[in-house]
Design a protein around this motif. Structure first.
Motif, PDB file in Angstrom:
ATOM      1  N   THR A  77      39.860  42.210  37.603  1.00  0.00           N
ATOM      2  CA  THR A  77      39.113  42.246  36.348  1.00  0.00           C
ATOM      3  C   THR A  77      37.704  41.720  36.545  1.00  0.00           C
ATOM      4  O   THR A  77      36.749  42.205  35.921  1.00  0.00           O
ATOM      5  CB  THR A  77      39.849  41.417  35.279  1.00  0.00           C
ATOM      6  N   PHE A  78      37.557  40.730  37.418  1.00  0.00           N
ATOM      7  CA  PHE A  78      36.210  40.276  37.773  1.00  0.00           C
ATOM      8  C   PHE A  78      35.434  41.426  38.412  1.00  0.00           C
ATOM      9  O   PHE A  78      34.270  41.684  38.086  1.00  0.00           O
ATOM     10  CB  PHE A  78      36.283  39.099  38.744  1.00  0.00           C
ATOM     11  N   ALA A  79      36.077  42.144  39.316  1.00  0.00           N
ATOM     12  CA  ALA A  79      35.398  43.226  40.036  1.00  0.00           C
ATOM     13  C   ALA A  79      35.079  44.407  39.140  1.00  0.00           C
ATOM     14  O   ALA A  79      34.092  45.113  39.376  1.00  0.00           O
ATOM     15  CB  ALA A  79      36.265  43.690  41.214  1.00  0.00           C
ATOM     16  N   VAL A  80      35.869  44.622  38.077  1.00  0.00           N
ATOM     17  CA  VAL A  80      35.686  45.825  37.264  1.00  0.00           C
ATOM     18  C   VAL A  80      34.332  45.840  36.569  1.00  0.00           C
ATOM     19  O   VAL A  80      33.771  46.914  36.302  1.00  0.00           O
ATOM     20  CB  VAL A  80      36.831  45.966  36.234  1.00  0.00           C
ATOM     21  N   SER A  81      33.787  44.666  36.278  1.00  0.00           N
ATOM     22  CA  SER A  81      32.474  44.648  35.625  1.00  0.00           C
ATOM     23  C   SER A  81      31.397  45.251  36.516  1.00  0.00           C
ATOM     24  O   SER A  81      30.375  45.741  36.024  1.00  0.00           O
ATOM     25  CB  SER A  81      32.089  43.215  35.245  1.00  0.00           C
ATOM     26  N   PHE A  82      31.639  45.225  37.816  1.00  0.00           N
ATOM     27  CA  PHE A  82      30.646  45.762  38.739  1.00  0.00           C
ATOM     28  C   PHE A  82      30.655  47.287  38.769  1.00  0.00           C
ATOM     29  O   PHE A  82      29.711  47.898  39.267  1.00  0.00           O
ATOM     30  CB  PHE A  82      30.871  45.191  40.139  1.00  0.00           C
ATOM     31  N   LEU A  83      31.707  47.889  38.237  1.00  0.00           N
ATOM     32  CA  LEU A  83      31.741  49.345  38.172  1.00  0.00           C
ATOM     33  C   LEU A  83      30.654  49.887  37.258  1.00  0.00           C
ATOM     34  O   LEU A  83      30.140  50.994  37.465  1.00  0.00           O
ATOM     35  CB  LEU A  83      33.119  49.814  37.686  1.00  0.00           C
ATOM     36  N   VAL A  84      30.305  49.121  36.217  1.00  0.00           N
ATOM     37  CA  VAL A  84      29.307  49.602  35.258  1.00  0.00           C
ATOM     38  C   VAL A  84      27.919  49.023  35.520  1.00  0.00           C
ATOM     39  O   VAL A  84      26.958  49.428  34.854  1.00  0.00           O
ATOM     40  CB  VAL A  84      29.734  49.289  33.810  1.00  0.00           C
ATOM     41  N   ARG A  85      27.792  48.105  36.459  1.00  0.00           N
ATOM     42  CA  ARG A  85      26.470  47.558  36.745  1.00  0.00           C
ATOM     43  C   ARG A  85      25.474  48.638  37.176  1.00  0.00           C
ATOM     44  O   ARG A  85      24.316  48.614  36.750  1.00  0.00           O
ATOM     45  CB  ARG A  85      26.562  46.457  37.805  1.00  0.00           C
ATOM     46  N   PRO A  86      25.874  49.606  38.004  1.00  0.00           N
ATOM     47  CA  PRO A  86      24.917  50.680  38.326  1.00  0.00           C
ATOM     48  C   PRO A  86      24.469  51.453  37.094  1.00  0.00           C
ATOM     49  O   PRO A  86      23.293  51.834  36.989  1.00  0.00           O
ATOM     50  CB  PRO A  86      25.701  51.570  39.294  1.00  0.00           C
ATOM     51  N   PHE A  87      25.385  51.700  36.157  1.00  0.00           N
ATOM     52  CA  PHE A  87      24.994  52.393  34.921  1.00  0.00           C
ATOM     53  C   PHE A  87      23.987  51.547  34.142  1.00  0.00           C
ATOM     54  O   PHE A  87      23.036  52.075  33.552  1.00  0.00           O
ATOM     55  CB  PHE A  87      26.221  52.686  34.058  1.00  0.00           C
ATOM     56  N   GLY A  88      24.216  50.237  34.145  1.00  0.00           N
ATOM     57  CA  GLY A  88      23.246  49.353  33.526  1.00  0.00           C
ATOM     58  C   GLY A  88      21.906  49.416  34.221  1.00  0.00           C
ATOM     59  O   GLY A  88      20.850  49.432  33.571  1.00  0.00           O
ATOM     60  N   GLY A  89      21.926  49.477  35.557  1.00  0.00           N
ATOM     61  CA  GLY A  89      20.683  49.595  36.307  1.00  0.00           C
ATOM     62  C   GLY A  89      19.943  50.881  35.996  1.00  0.00           C
ATOM     63  O   GLY A  89      18.718  50.881  35.808  1.00  0.00           O
ATOM     64  N   PHE A  90      20.679  52.007  35.921  1.00  0.00           N
ATOM     65  CA  PHE A  90      20.055  53.292  35.600  1.00  0.00           C
ATOM     66  C   PHE A  90      19.512  53.323  34.173  1.00  0.00           C
ATOM     67  O   PHE A  90      18.555  54.049  33.891  1.00  0.00           O
ATOM     68  CB  PHE A  90      21.071  54.425  35.793  1.00  0.00           C
ATOM     69  N   PHE A  91      20.135  52.553  33.273  1.00  0.00           N
ATOM     70  CA  PHE A  91      19.671  52.527  31.887  1.00  0.00           C
ATOM     71  C   PHE A  91      18.514  51.542  31.697  1.00  0.00           C
ATOM     72  O   PHE A  91      17.439  51.906  31.204  1.00  0.00           O
ATOM     73  CB  PHE A  91      20.828  52.144  30.957  1.00  0.00           C
TER      74      PHE A  91
END
Length: 461
Positions: A77-91
């Motif tokens: 669950t800690f690692a799952v937040s990193f799945l969306v970090r690239p989307f945050g970076g692109f946004f």
């Protein structure tokens, strides 16, 4: 025009009303302190969250996840937040290059602190069943999305506010905020553990650290809204050198600046595998793998983190004198050579574990102290936020944030307690290969549409 001016943009002193604050004057010092505080507190909130999640994994696993694999699920669950970090970076990245660093940072800190605060309010698995871990994962995803813009934006903000010749020193205070977040998390966890005890922590005390993030975020938002945007961005905006559309900046970045993207990716892999293995996974490693009790674990981490905080500005200042690349070479080679012996020491007792933590920390500091000065300078102004945020978060998602769960799973499946050291060593090799092609940018201006330390042709290929 000189070669340096052609390749790095005009010198800071010629920037007129958009000059960076003069660190030799009282007014300039005040402005720099405000910029440091506004940048570092958001970074501190981000890493306070990661710290307390790592420190509370033992409790979170039993509260939210049933079964024998509860710890692995909690780390996952800690690692799952990193799945969306690239989307945050692109946004957030292209948006920050379009509307400014300040506006984006005000939004990301509210999302980050708010979602951390809400974790402290969640019902348990016993109360609502699978809805509890589902809500925890949702909040971790929101944290990851906001973090996709937070760190890159804060580093860019700090780098563009700092005087060129002292960028390493002032930029190191952003990482001071990182360590302060970790240290505060360790301190809060230790105080809670000592004052209310393990039973109360398992029942309700684990919520306290998460709830503290709420007021911390409010203070950070206030500080950020009271500052002007960076002098470098305001100058580019006044000259019409910023992109009118975020999509244009993104296209420009991906088609013209793939070489710095690749170089930075390799450096980020080394940086964050070490970071998340050494700082984030360490509480779980000490308690679960080598059976150190919670009080000793929190005490060891707190002592180590406070020492690292005290030293990081000196390493940042040193990078202004000798350059960023020598610092990184020392760190990567030192960690490759000593990671394995230091992890062997940790299993021998508290004193040896403290010594090993200190040695690994001192070897890691040359990387940590120079991030905010080195990484933003790999890209020109009009794509800097996007370049940093996207590159950093994609590499971190793939190799950094997954480090705790990968280490935990490998230790459990192989029975080898030295897996984290080997993982760090492999990442250092990748970082060293990337460092070969990375330009030295210490002391160079960040202004203009050219990449510091390169010429136009090589930057745009």
């Amino acid at each position: 025009m000189t070669e340096q001016e052609r390749t790095t943009g005009p010198p800071t002193q010629d920037a007129g009303e958009f000059a960076t604050p003069d660190s030799e004057t009282p007014e300039g010092k005040r402005t720099l302190r405000k910029a440091i505080g506004a940048s570092a507190i958001g970074n501190g909130v981000e890493w306070f969250d990661y710290s307390i999640y790592g420190l509370m994994v033992v409790y979170i696993s039993s509260i939210f996840f049933p079964g024998d694999q509860a710890t692995v699920w909690a780390l996952g669950t800690f690692a799952v937040s990193f799945l969306v970090r690239p989307f945050g970076g692109f946004f957030w990245g292209p948006l920050g290059d379009k509307i400014g660093r300040k506006s984006v940072l005000a939004m990301t800190i509210l999302l980050m602190a708010g979602s951390t605060f809400c974790i402290g309010l969640l019902p348990t698995y016993d109360a609502v069943g699978f809805l509890a871990p589902a809500l925890l994962i949702l909040l971790r995803l929101i944290q990851g999305f906001s973090a996709g813009g937070e760190y890159g934006g804060a580093a860019t903000f700090m780098a563009e506010y700092s005087p060129d010749r002292k960028r390493g020193f002032y930029g190191s205070f952003l990482e001071f905020g990182t360590l302060a977040g970790f240290a505060l998390g360790s301190l809060v966890a230790l105080l809670c553990q000592v004052i209310i005890g393990g039973d109360a922590m398992a029942e309700w005390g684990w919520r306290i650290p998460f709830l503290i993030a709420g007021p911390m975020g409010a203070v950070g938002w206030y500080l950020r809204t009271k500052l002007e945007d960076t002098p470098v961005f305001r100058e580019a905006e006044s000259k019409g050198e910023t992109e009118s559309k975020a999509g244009v900046a993104l296209k420009d970045l991906l088609t013209k600046y793939w070489r710095p993207i690749l170089s930075m990716s390799g450096l980020v892999i080394a940086l964050n595998v070490v970071n998340y293995t050494f700082l984030q996974y360490m509480p779980t490693y000490l308690q679960v793998t080598i059976d150190m009790d919670a009080d000793a674990t929190f005490t060891l981490l707190l002592i180590g983190q406070v020492v690292l905080m005290a030293l990081i500005p000196f390493f940042g200042a040193l990078s202004d004198r000798i350059g960023r690349k020598p610092m990184w070479w020392f760190s990567l080679i030192g960690l490759f050579v000593l990671a394995l012996p230091m992890y062997m020491l940790m299993g021998l007792g508290f004193g040896f574990a403290l010594l090993a933590f200190a040695v690994l920390g001192l070897l890691y500091l040359p990387q940590l102290a120079t991030i905010s000065a080195m990484f933003p300078s790999l890209f020109p102004t009009h794509v800097r936020f996007a370049g940093f945020a996207i590159t950093y978060n994609v590499a971190t998602a793939l190799f950094g944030g997954t480090a705790p769960v990968v280490n935990g799973a490998l230790v459990e499946s192989t029975g080898n307690n030295l897996v984290p050291a080997m993982y760090m060593m492999g990442a250092c090799v990748i970082g060293a290969l990337a460092l070969i092609k990375t330009p030295e940018t210490a002391g160079l201006s960040l202004r203009g549409r050219n990449t510091p330390g390169t010429n136009d042709a090589s930057a745009a290929r």
